[in-house]
Design a protein around this motif. Structure first.
Motif, mmCIF file in Angstrom:
data_model
loop_
_atom_site.group_PDB
_atom_site.id
_atom_site.type_symbol
_atom_site.label_atom_id
_atom_site.label_comp_id
_atom_site.label_asym_id
_atom_site.label_seq_id
_atom_site.Cartn_x
_atom_site.Cartn_y
_atom_site.Cartn_z
ATOM 1 N N LEU A 1 0.836 -1.212 0.000
ATOM 2 C CA LEU A 1 0.000 0.000 0.000
ATOM 3 C C LEU A 1 0.863 1.251 0.000
ATOM 4 N N ALA A 2 1.875 1.269 0.877
ATOM 5 C CA ALA A 2 2.732 2.448 0.986
ATOM 6 C C ALA A 2 3.517 2.681 -0.296
ATOM 7 N N LEU A 3 4.038 1.633 -0.898
ATOM 8 C CA LEU A 3 4.780 1.784 -2.146
ATOM 9 C C LEU A 3 3.874 2.293 -3.265
ATOM 10 N N GLY A 4 2.615 1.838 -3.280
ATOM 11 C CA GLY A 4 1.684 2.309 -4.300
ATOM 12 C C GLY A 4 1.375 3.786 -4.157
ATOM 13 N N VAL A 5 1.124 4.237 -2.920
ATOM 14 C CA VAL A 5 0.877 5.661 -2.694
ATOM 15 C C VAL A 5 2.085 6.470 -3.141
ATOM 16 N N ALA A 6 3.293 6.006 -2.785
ATOM 17 C CA ALA A 6 4.512 6.724 -3.162
ATOM 18 C C ALA A 6 4.674 6.784 -4.677
ATOM 19 N N ALA A 7 4.455 5.665 -5.359
ATOM 20 C CA ALA A 7 4.648 5.632 -6.806
ATOM 21 C C ALA A 7 3.691 6.562 -7.530
ATOM 22 N N GLY A 8 2.490 6.759 -6.994
ATOM 23 C CA GLY A 8 1.517 7.617 -7.642
ATOM 24 C C GLY A 8 1.534 9.051 -7.172
ATOM 25 N N THR A 9 2.569 9.439 -6.408
ATOM 26 C CA THR A 9 2.621 10.774 -5.824
ATOM 27 C C THR A 9 3.516 11.725 -6.596
ATOM 28 N N ALA B 1 0.276 -2.247 -4.693
ATOM 29 C CA ALA B 1 1.034 -1.092 -5.159
ATOM 30 C C ALA B 1 0.522 -0.612 -6.512
ATOM 31 N N ALA B 2 0.222 -1.558 -7.405
ATOM 32 C CA ALA B 2 -0.304 -1.174 -8.717
ATOM 33 C C ALA B 2 -1.678 -0.527 -8.594
ATOM 34 N N LEU B 3 -2.484 -1.024 -7.669
ATOM 35 C CA LEU B 3 -3.826 -0.477 -7.479
ATOM 36 C C LEU B 3 -3.778 0.995 -7.097
ATOM 37 N N LEU B 4 -2.827 1.350 -6.238
ATOM 38 C CA LEU B 4 -2.745 2.725 -5.744
ATOM 39 C C LEU B 4 -1.779 3.599 -6.525
ATOM 40 N N GLY B 5 -0.885 2.983 -7.291
ATOM 41 C CA GLY B 5 0.167 3.772 -7.910
ATOM 42 C C GLY B 5 0.144 3.902 -9.405
ATOM 43 N N SER B 6 -0.743 3.178 -10.093
ATOM 44 C CA SER B 6 -0.648 3.131 -11.556
ATOM 45 C C SER B 6 -1.653 4.013 -12.283
ATOM 46 N N TYR B 7 -2.670 4.533 -11.590
ATOM 47 C CA TYR B 7 -3.776 5.183 -12.296
ATOM 48 C C TYR B 7 -3.308 6.313 -13.197
ATOM 49 N N PHE B 8 -2.519 7.239 -12.671
ATOM 50 C CA PHE B 8 -2.175 8.426 -13.450
ATOM 51 C C PHE B 8 -1.289 8.089 -14.640
ATOM 52 N N LEU C 1 10.636 1.175 -6.714
ATOM 53 C CA LEU C 1 11.168 -0.038 -7.339
ATOM 54 C C LEU C 1 12.497 -0.447 -6.720
ATOM 55 N N VAL C 2 13.375 0.504 -6.462
ATOM 56 C CA VAL C 2 14.670 0.172 -5.863
ATOM 57 C C VAL C 2 14.475 -0.374 -4.451
ATOM 58 N N LEU C 3 13.588 0.236 -3.677
ATOM 59 C CA LEU C 3 13.328 -0.261 -2.322
ATOM 60 C C LEU C 3 12.765 -1.675 -2.373
ATOM 61 N N ALA C 4 11.804 -1.923 -3.276
ATOM 62 C CA ALA C 4 11.219 -3.256 -3.394
ATOM 63 C C ALA C 4 12.264 -4.276 -3.847
ATOM 64 N N ALA C 5 13.113 -3.894 -4.809
ATOM 65 C CA ALA C 5 14.145 -4.812 -5.294
ATOM 66 C C ALA C 5 15.157 -5.135 -4.196
ATOM 67 N N ALA C 6 15.536 -4.135 -3.403
ATOM 68 C CA ALA C 6 16.487 -4.374 -2.319
ATOM 69 C C ALA C 6 15.895 -5.322 -1.280
ATOM 70 N N LEU C 7 14.624 -5.146 -0.970
ATOM 71 C CA LEU C 7 13.979 -6.051 -0.021
ATOM 72 C C LEU C 7 13.927 -7.474 -0.569
ATOM 73 N N GLN D 1 18.341 7.449 -4.187
ATOM 74 C CA GLN D 1 17.812 8.804 -4.081
ATOM 75 C C GLN D 1 18.890 9.852 -4.330
ATOM 76 N N VAL D 2 20.091 9.599 -3.846
ATOM 77 C CA VAL D 2 21.180 10.540 -4.115
ATOM 78 C C VAL D 2 21.473 10.588 -5.605
ATOM 79 N N GLY D 3 21.471 9.426 -6.266
ATOM 80 C CA GLY D 3 21.727 9.391 -7.709
ATOM 81 C C GLY D 3 20.679 10.154 -8.495
ATOM 82 N N ILE D 4 19.404 9.960 -8.148
ATOM 83 C CA ILE D 4 18.336 10.684 -8.847
ATOM 84 C C ILE D 4 18.407 12.172 -8.535
#
Length: 719
Positions: free
Chosen positions: A297-305, A342-349, A314-320, A448-451
């Protein structure tokens, strides 16, 4: 007394309370009663994540269906909360509390009853205990947050991105009852396509009152979530006793607290990433579906923000995933559940943009700047492209140290920035039992530093290097360093003293220009605190009548809302013309024109255009959003989607007759034309309007603004 204002304030409070009540119930269902009472920190973090997620799901569903209204959203949210309550009661009936969770003998009688404490009672008591453990730190944090909240109540939205697009999206969707692409010339031609979970959350704070009065408070819950989740990450990395220190350090970081009462979405993004990291680290210890679900849920909100949300998530999920060990089938199923949520909350836009032909990020519109406007190319304006000169002139150091310029209020971190260098070697600082978690935090920090090096602009004098993009990295760094200090045996008292020193530095660095109303409120609270301190009898009376006093205070605050609304309306023009929250903006050049519209514009639709670019449309809507503010195109095509024009630039094939017809189609009464500086001409529409005095009457003019009234067409004379 205007009862409508009191009712709207109560409705706003009720809507937010309903959302987080539903979130609390969902957290109870996901985590289970035993874990919630054993780990109230997890309950608190999950409740805030779930409450936000429910709000976004309701708004996304209704908005996509073209039915986004508070009259529908509140009943839907109430229905969901009722269903969650019913499910919780049935679960509680099937699984009574185990004996291990009962309080010790006599505890119930001391508390005034025989029943064991419920999960939220445990959360409240544990929170109070944590505050008592660090009273000085808690006092500093509460005062900093309280002053920013009061500032937000007494001032209109003032920050640049808030006025430019976050509020424009929320207010337009409120008026149109749908979450379509918001159309306009540059830069709306790009920002109308951005992922906007943050604007949907702002909608919940604007819709009950149909105004901007309470919207400055919208991200304070996520400021709290950021602190709690940062403490949770520190705990999972080994700080069993000192994890609250990480919470205080991140909450009082200048670049965080300065934006707490604005509509910038960086705090929402970082809070969700930190919550995902916290539950992700719990999932590494033991694969539980509840942890995966909340993290998803949290990753989805973040991705759609925000546009940087997907790579961060994606990097956080891959590291986990890389750090997981054992029970692979179970972990795979749980990861699939997290990805679905995550897709439910993060993909709409992103999907909406693709359907509109703009691509997921609408990058073709990013560089669609008109002649004379500042260049938009991210690589050319990035930290990386300007690293040498920024190091040479000290700008980069100033950005982190929190340098305060005359037109900027603390966009950096303060002196403690140098401590975060240790985060770059975090896996080395933490011993083996916590090294997998340290790897996850370290990977996200590097991402995050790289981006940050290549994406946000760094050449504008007021924003230095946009350190706010690193908010979650700052949280992870503080969490990791506090954990490393504890597991390496650093004295707890020493850590507390260092933290207190850093927080005092934060307050000194903020150097906030405090409004008079905030100062008066602080003085009143100081007087009350002194009275309670010196009078044990008064303390006993207050404690004895605390519920009644709390109810009376709530009634008094609601009764004061008509005064607040009148003050805000009367002060709006002055505040927009003379004040700023984080950094100075061009709003001061247009504030008097917006004030004229507030006094004379009524509910008439306003067509807004500026030269060379239209940065601010939202303020023309008024404090109560009584007017629509739109862009009326200048050509006969009038394609209401910027991406359908070459280069996402809709101002092609100019035709004054087509423009006049487009004004009529939009139901425009007022035309607000402006220029960002006196060396720019007014938009071409100004000449067209002056050439048609029978249709356009000039009602307001200053060096930067023209407001015309569109008059009805004269009836044609019969031959």
């Amino acid at each position: 007394m205007n009862l409508a204002d009191a009712w709207q304030a109560a409705a706003t409070l009720a809507a937010v309370a309903l959302l987080f009540a539903g979130g609390g119930l969902l957290a109870l269902l996901l985590l289970g009663r035993e874990r919630c009472r054993r780990d109230p920190l997890a309950l608190g973090v999950a409740s805030l994540v779930a409450g936000t997620s429910l709000a976004l799901l309701v708004a996304l569903g209704l908005g996509a269906a073209g039915a986004l209204s508070i009259a529908l959203a509140l009943p839907v949210a109430a229905l969901l909360a009722g269903l969650l309550l019913l499910a919780w009661r049935r679960m509680a009936e099937r699984a009574p509390a185990p004996q291990a969770l009962m309080p010790p003998a006599g505890a119930g009688e001391q508390a005034g009853g025989a029943l064991p404490a419920g999960p939220f009672q445990v959360l409240a008591r544990r929170s109070a205990a944590r505050l008592r453990e660090h009273p000085v730190l808690a006092l500093i944090a509460v005062q900093a947050a309280g002053s920013e909240a009061l500032r937000g109540l007494l001032r209109p939205p003032l920050s640049w991105d808030s006025l430019m697009y976050h509020l424009l999206l929320a207010a337009t969707w409120l008026q149109e009852r749908a979450i379509g692409v918001v159309y306009g010339m540059f830069p709306t031609s790009f920002y109308g396509y951005v992922p906007a979970n943050g604007s949907l959350w702002l909608w919940w704070w604007m819709a009950p009152s149909h105004s901007e009065i309470y919207v400055n408070l919208a991200f304070l819950p996520h400021w709290l979530l950021l602190g709690l989740a940062t403490g949770g990450v520190a705990r999972e990395l080994g700080a069993r006793r000192c994890w609250p220190l990480a919470s205080y350090l991140v909450l009082l970081c200048p670049t965080i607290v300065r934006f707490a009462a604005t509509q910038y979405v960086d705090i929402l993004l970082a809070a969700m990433l930190m919550a995902a990291a916290f539950f992700g680290l719990c999932w590494l210890r033991s694969p539980r579906g509840a942890d995966a679900a909340v993290a998803g849920l949290a990753l989805g909100v973040a991705a759609g923000t925000k546009v940087v949300g997907p790579p961060y998530a994606l990097v956080l999920a891959a590291a986990l995933a890389l750090a997981g060990r054992g029970a692979w089938r179970t972990r795979l199923r749980q990861a699939a559940l997290a990805a679905l949520l995550a897709a439910l909350l993060g993909s709409y836009f992103y999907l909406r943009n693709m359907a509109a032909g703009a691509g997921p990020l609408a990058l073709s519109c990013f560089d669609a700047a008109p002649p004379g406007a500042p260049p938009r190319s991210a690589p050319a304006r990035s930290v990386l492209a300007n690293l040498a000169p920024m190091l040479a002139d000290g700008t980069l150091v100033d950005a982190f140290l929190g340098f305060t310029a005359p037109a900027s209020l603390e966009l950096g971190m303060g002196p403690q920035a140098v401590l975060l260098l240790g985060a770059l070697v975090l896996p080395i600082l933490l011993p083996a039992p916590w090294r997998r978690g340290a790897f996850v935090a370290w990977a996200e920090i590097l991402c995050q530093v790289g981006i940050w090096l290549i994406v946000p602009a760094a050449t504008a004098g007021l924003v230095f290097a946009n350190v706010r993009y690193l908010t979650a990295a700052i949280g992870l760094a503080f969490a990791g360093l506090v954990a490393a200090a504890e597991v390496r045996g650093v004295a707890v008292r020493g850590l507390e003293l260092l933290t207190a020193a850093l927080l005092v530095q934060d307050l000194l660095m903020l150097h906030s220009v405090m409004p008079r109303g905030v100062r008066l409120a602080a003085a009143a609270l100081d007087l009350l605190a002194a009275a309670l301190l010196f009078s044990p009898a008064l303390r006993r009376r207050v404690w004895r009548h605390l519920p009644a006093l709390a109810g009376a205070a709530t009634v008094a605050l609601l009764a004061a809302t008509p005064w607040l609304a009148r003050f805000r309306a009367a002060d709006r023009t002055r505040a927009l013309a003379t004040e700023f929250t984080a950094h100075d903006t061009l709003a001061k050049r247009f504030a008097r024109a917006w004030g004229w519209l507030d006094r004379h514009g009524g509910t008439g639709t306003v067509a807004v255009a500026a030269s060379p670019a239209t940065y601010f449309i939202y303020p023309a809507m008024g404090m109560r959003l009584e007017r629509r503010a739109v862009y009326a195109n200048v050509n006969r095509q009038d394609l209401r989607s910027a991406v359908r024009y070459p280069g996402c630039w809709p101002r092609v094939d100019p035709d004054p007759e087509a423009w006049l017809a487009n004004l009529g189609k939009l139901g425009v009464r007022w035309v607000h034309l402006s220029r960002v500086a006196e060396n720019f001409p007014f938009p071409k529409e100004s000449a067209w309007a002056r050439a048609r005095p029978e249709r356009f009457a000039l009602r307001y003019a200053d060096a930067y603004n023209l407001i015309f009234e569109l008059l009805p067409a004269l009836p044609r004379r019969s031959p």
